[in-house]
Design a protein around this motif. Structure first.
Motif, PDB file in Angstrom:
ATOM      1  N   ARG A 132       0.882  -1.176  -0.153  1.00  0.00           N
ATOM      2  CA  ARG A 132       0.102  -0.162  -0.006  1.00  0.00           C
ATOM      3  C   ARG A 132       0.886   1.317   0.013  1.00  0.00           C
ATOM      4  O   ARG A 132       0.467   2.406  -0.620  1.00  0.00           O
ATOM      5  N   GLN A 133       2.120   1.432   0.973  1.00  0.00           N
ATOM      6  CA  GLN A 133       2.857   2.340   0.765  1.00  0.00           C
ATOM      7  C   GLN A 133       3.351   2.920  -0.399  1.00  0.00           C
ATOM      8  O   GLN A 133       3.424   3.853  -0.977  1.00  0.00           O
ATOM      9  N   THR A 136       0.424   4.642  -2.730  1.00  0.00           N
ATOM     10  CA  THR A 136       0.250   5.892  -2.211  1.00  0.00           C
ATOM     11  C   THR A 136       1.422   6.755  -2.013  1.00  0.00           C
ATOM     12  O   THR A 136       1.038   7.957  -2.019  1.00  0.00           O
ATOM     13  N   HIS A 138       2.933   7.093   0.507  1.00  0.00           N
ATOM     14  CA  HIS A 138       2.821   7.783   2.179  1.00  0.00           C
ATOM     15  C   HIS A 138       3.692   6.960   2.564  1.00  0.00           C
ATOM     16  O   HIS A 138       3.942   5.518   2.954  1.00  0.00           O
ATOM     17  N   VAL A 141       2.441   4.271   6.466  1.00  0.00           N
ATOM     18  CA  VAL A 141       1.054   3.649   6.475  1.00  0.00           C
ATOM     19  C   VAL A 141       0.892   2.394   7.652  1.00  0.00           C
ATOM     20  O   VAL A 141       2.052   1.567   7.561  1.00  0.00           O
ATOM     21  N   SER A 168      -2.927   7.814   4.181  1.00  0.00           N
ATOM     22  CA  SER A 168      -3.439   7.048   2.646  1.00  0.00           C
ATOM     23  C   SER A 168      -4.671   6.609   2.747  1.00  0.00           C
ATOM     24  O   SER A 168      -5.215   5.860   2.136  1.00  0.00           O
ATOM     25  N   THR A 170      -6.051   4.487   5.624  1.00  0.00           N
ATOM     26  CA  THR A 170      -6.359   3.227   5.989  1.00  0.00           C
ATOM     27  C   THR A 170      -7.331   3.240   7.140  1.00  0.00           C
ATOM     28  O   THR A 170      -8.480   2.314   7.163  1.00  0.00           O
ATOM     29  N   GLU A 186      -7.074  15.585   5.425  1.00  0.00           N
ATOM     30  CA  GLU A 186      -5.569  15.165   5.005  1.00  0.00           C
ATOM     31  C   GLU A 186      -4.963  16.366   4.098  1.00  0.00           C
ATOM     32  O   GLU A 186      -5.741  16.665   3.119  1.00  0.00           O
ATOM     33  N   TYR A 191      -1.658  12.032  -1.181  1.00  0.00           N
ATOM     34  CA  TYR A 191      -2.129  10.843  -0.358  1.00  0.00           C
ATOM     35  C   TYR A 191      -3.311  10.412  -0.549  1.00  0.00           C
ATOM     36  O   TYR A 191      -3.867   9.395  -0.083  1.00  0.00           O
ATOM     37  N   THR A 193      -6.144   8.768  -2.009  1.00  0.00           N
ATOM     38  CA  THR A 193      -6.714   8.103  -2.984  1.00  0.00           C
ATOM     39  C   THR A 193      -7.953   7.725  -3.409  1.00  0.00           C
ATOM     40  O   THR A 193      -8.817   7.787  -2.654  1.00  0.00           O
TER      41      THR A 193
END
Length: 193
Positions: A132-133, A136, A138, A141, A168, A170, A186, A191, A193
């Motif tokens: 995931r990092q 994104t 970010h 994460v 991101s 989560t 944010e 970041y 998405t």
């Protein structure tokens, strides 16, 4: 007002200087941008918007110490939770590895903790969430499994969870999966998405 806050504010870093190749790595430079921490004013606002104190605050050790000091006289229960990373970033700089992240859980007297025995562990062991990092960009994460457990333990379906440092997303993903409403903020558009 909201029922729960789950958030991961920018960490308070005293110094990110280091020898070798670490300062040249992309993740090191991303972490360097997240060095201001948060102040008591933000914590005051968190308490103001909550129906009852019920929040998970991620932070490195200096930030956790700040949280503990802030909540020392607030008549709340606290628990220190930890995530132990099996593949920490190699940022040693003559120190122990940064393989543990901390989360302070704060709840008012009478605020219910849902779930059973197996749901109430105080630590998680897992790898960094590199997939995931990388999607994104970010640098911090948190694993969806951990955030989902926090949301499930401290809220009910249909309740509202707030993440003022959404990153991101989560927390929003966990809320959608668990039938909770989520409000998030944010500041870094890249970041989202």
């Amino acid at each position: 007002t909201v029922d729960l806050i789950v958030t991961d504010p920018p960490y308070l870093f005293k110094s990110l200087s280091g020898g070798g190749i670490a300062p040249k790595r992309t993740y090191f430079q991303s972490l360097n941008k997240m060095d201001e921490g948060i102040g008591d004013e933000q914590l005051d606002e968190f308490i103001r918007v909550l129906k009852e104190p019920n929040l998970y605050l991620w932070g490195n050790w200096p930030l956790i110490q700040q949280y503990l000091q802030y909540f020392a006289d607030k008549k709340v229960n606290t628990n220190l939770l930890t995530w132990h990373k099996l593949n920490p970033a190699p940022l040693c700089s003559n120190n122990y590895l940064k393989d543990t992240e901390y989360c302070l859980y704060v709840r008012g007297k009478g605020v219910k903790l849902y779930g059973g025995y197996a749901d109430h562990k105080t630590y998680w062991l897992s790898s960094n969430n590199d997939i995931r990092q990388s999607k994104t960009g970010h640098p911090a994460v948190k694993p969806l499994e951990i955030i989902s457990q926090m949301v499930k333990n401290s809220s009910l379906e249909g309740q509202t969870v707030f993440d003022p440092y959404l990153g991101s997303g989560t927390t929003a993903v966990a809320c959608k999966m668990l039938n909770r409403n989520c409000i998030g903020c944010e500041i870094e558009e890249k970041y989202i998405t």
